[in-house]
Enzyme design. Structure first.
Site, PDB file in Angstrom:
ATOM      1  N   ALA A   1       1.031  -1.095  -0.025  1.00 52.99           N
ATOM      2  CA  ALA A   1      -0.018  -0.028   0.007  1.00 52.99           C
ATOM      3  C   ALA A   1       0.997   1.066  -0.039  1.00 52.99           C
ATOM      4  CB  ALA A   1      -0.806  -0.006   1.153  1.00 52.99           C
ATOM      5  N   PHE A   2       0.411   2.341  -0.481  1.00 53.33           N
ATOM      6  CA  PHE A   2       1.153   3.590  -0.608  1.00 53.33           C
ATOM      7  C   PHE A   2       1.745   3.788   0.625  1.00 53.33           C
ATOM      8  CE2 PHE A   2      -0.377   7.709   0.795  1.00 53.33           C
ATOM      9  CZ  PHE A   2      -1.853   7.347   1.585  1.00 53.33           C
ATOM     10  N   LYS A   3       1.043   3.551   1.824  1.00 50.63           N
ATOM     11  CA  LYS A   3       1.738   4.101   3.123  1.00 50.63           C
ATOM     12  C   LYS A   3       3.020   3.650   3.356  1.00 50.63           C
ATOM     13  CE  LYS A   3      -2.638   5.133   5.063  1.00 50.63           C
ATOM     14  NZ  LYS A   3      -3.357   4.632   4.312  1.00 50.63           N
ATOM     15  N   ASP A   4       3.799   2.587   2.674  1.00 46.79           N
ATOM     16  CA  ASP A   4       5.176   2.295   2.625  1.00 46.79           C
ATOM     17  C   ASP A   4       6.107   3.215   2.279  1.00 46.79           C
ATOM     18  OD1 ASP A   4       4.661  -0.267   3.630  1.00 46.79           O
ATOM     19  OD2 ASP A   4       4.402  -1.075   1.523  1.00 46.79           O
TER      20      ASP A   4
ATOM     21  N   MET B   1       6.396   5.799   5.134  1.00 47.01           N
ATOM     22  CA  MET B   1       6.633   5.176   6.319  1.00 47.01           C
ATOM     23  C   MET B   1       8.301   4.500   6.328  1.00 47.01           C
ATOM     24  SD  MET B   1       4.540   4.819   8.975  1.00 47.01           S
ATOM     25  CE  MET B   1       2.928   4.595   8.629  1.00 47.01           C
TER      26      MET B   1
END
Ligand SMILES: *Cc1c(COP(=O)(O)O)cnc(C)c1O
Length: 463
Positions: A110-113, A116
């Site tokens: 997911a784009f949160k990687d 993060m």
């Protein structure tokens, strides 16, 4: 670079201070005191450069001389080395004017990687410089927890505690968290809902003795460093697709408004960006606010794009600050109204300023499923439900010219049931995920009680 609070009553901080503080003491969010700008020569020199070079150019503008260039380059290289595509965030063309920006090639799909992975490295840097250890806490309804654990599992200066509602996240999402057995990673399943998890988190931060005692820090998108890392792909994609006099437009599946706010910052910095389109599912508070000027909280409706099922869009406060000419008193007034009555009204001037750059729209679950089926039939691409909310909006949007880029925020294999139901095709589990389904899990189940969580954290930090 100095940072100010959107509510104007917290001390100004430098980058390192903002990174470790998260929420400002006055309840506001930190933003740079002014937006840094790229010259046209700088932009021209960035076009076509590798992702890491563009990331360095963007991030250095916000860290100023606080982070040594060699340190920053190393953090960026480490953060993006593990991505499954050499371009890190590749563009894919769907038809003449429609593009996807694939943000899901990181370890948890997911784009949160993207943010993060960088956040964990830069937090380690800041903690090492202060000779500190920190306790990172987060609540997750799905994607944030896995991305945070994956990023922080190797941290040398932080332990991470992630709360998820027991039994209420998908199996892939749960396993992405609970199969990470590193001693500094702690998964807590709360006997309650996601809202209960968030309430516990708030209670931890509001207990100042506890907060200062363990050096509590947060990883949700009110943390400026997450927004900062997301500016990079807007700059990279807009430079790749812009032609002379032709700006690039973006449609963003939106929840907490962090991702699309990064697009506005890229535009302020000089990137060739036109329209920014806010795509929501039936949790449409932002679409209603843009259409009517009234921002009004209603109950959450569970949908097939759960990472966008939110009531209060925290980062919208950063846009309100901009739209009111950076007048913190106006933001304080709106936020007081939100706290008291669950709503506020945006005046005509600021509303016009927002509408000059953003449009908005809603794709409900029925429409989203149709978009998934139709896109598979027409282009062979399988979209995850969040991306499909965005692409559905991009196809409906008329108020732009030039290329339209939809942000692909998750891999379809993260939401296999919704994707199969919509399209008849089950997305293949990427090979990197296969071992996950058999790996040993570790998780502690706790009562829906802040005191139980505090005691758990204190005990783990001691040992
Ligand atoms: C978090 C998330 C979003 C929403 O992003 P915001 O920055 O909260 O607006 C959209 N899609 C997916 C898959 C997500 O995980």
């Amino acid at each position: 670079m100095r940072y100010v609070s959107t509510r104007g009553e917290a001390p100004e901080l430098d980058f390192g201070g903002v990174l470790l503080t998260g929420l400002a003491r006055d309840g506001g969010l930190y933003v740079p005191a002014e937006w840094p700008k790229f010259s046209s020569a700088e932009l021209a020199s960035l076009r076509g450069r590798p992702y890491a070079d563009i990331a360095f150019a963007v991030i250095a503008k916000f860290t100023g001389n606080e982070v040594a260039p060699t340190d920053l380059k190393k953090m960026i290289a480490d953060a993006y080395r593990g991505f499954g595509h050499p371009a890190v965030t590749p563009l894919k063309q769907l038809n003449a004017d429609q593009w996807l920006l694939e943000l899901f090639h990181g370890p948890t799909l997911a784009f949160k990687d993207v943010a993060m992975q960088f956040l964990a490295r830069v937090m380690d840097w800041a903690l090492a410089r202060r000779s500190m250890r920190a306790v990172i806490v987060g609540a997750t309804s799905g994607d944030t927890g896995g991305a945070a654990i994956e990023a922080f599992k190797a941290s040398r200066h932080a332990s991470i505690f992630i709360l998820h509602p027991q039994g209420l996240v998908s199996e892939v999402q749960r396993r992405q968290m609970t199969t990470v057995l590193s001693p500094s990673v702690h998964n807590i399943a709360i006997r309650g809902t996601f809202d209960d998890c968030q309430a516990i988190l708030k209670a931890l931060f509001n207990d100042h003795g506890f907060r200062d005692g363990v050096s509590l820090a947060g990883v949700n998108s009110i943390n400026w460093a997450r927004i900062m890392a997301q500016i990079v792909y807007y700059v990279a994609a807009s430079l790749a697709l812009a032609a002379s006099g032709r700006d690039v437009n973006f449609t963003v599946p939106t929840g907490n408004f962090g991702d699309i706010f990064a697009g506005l910052v890229a535009k302020r910095m000089g990137a060739p960006i036109g329209r920014l389109v806010i795509a929501t599912n039936e949790n449409d508070i932002l679409d209603r606010a843009l259409r009517t000027g009234r921002y009004e909280v209603r109950g959450v409706k569970p949908s097939t794009s759960p990472s966008m099922d939110i009531q209060v869009s925290s980062n919208f406060e950063r846009l309100l600050f901009e739209a009111h000419g950076r007048d913190a008193a106006s933001v304080r007034r709106l936020m007081a109204s939100l706290g008291q009555s669950g709503a506020f009204t945006i005046e005509a001037g600021p509303l016009a300023a927002i509408r000059a750059e953003f449009t908005s729209g809603t794709c409900d679950m029925t429409e989203t499923a149709k978009v998934i089926a139709r896109t598979l039939a027409e282009t062979g691409e399988l979209l995850d439900p969040h991306t499909a909310v965005g692409y559905g909006m991009a196809l409906k949007e008329r108020d732009y010219s030039g290329p339209m880029v939809t942000l692909a925020t998750a891999h379809p294999a993260k939401f296999p049931d919704a994707v199969e139901k919509a399209s008849g095709k089950r997305p293949d589990l990427p090979p990197s995920l296969a071992p996950l389904m058999m790996a040993e899990e570790r998780v502690s189940v706790l009562a829906n009680d802040p005191e139980a969580v505090k005691a758990f954290i204190l005990e783990r930090v001691k040992s």
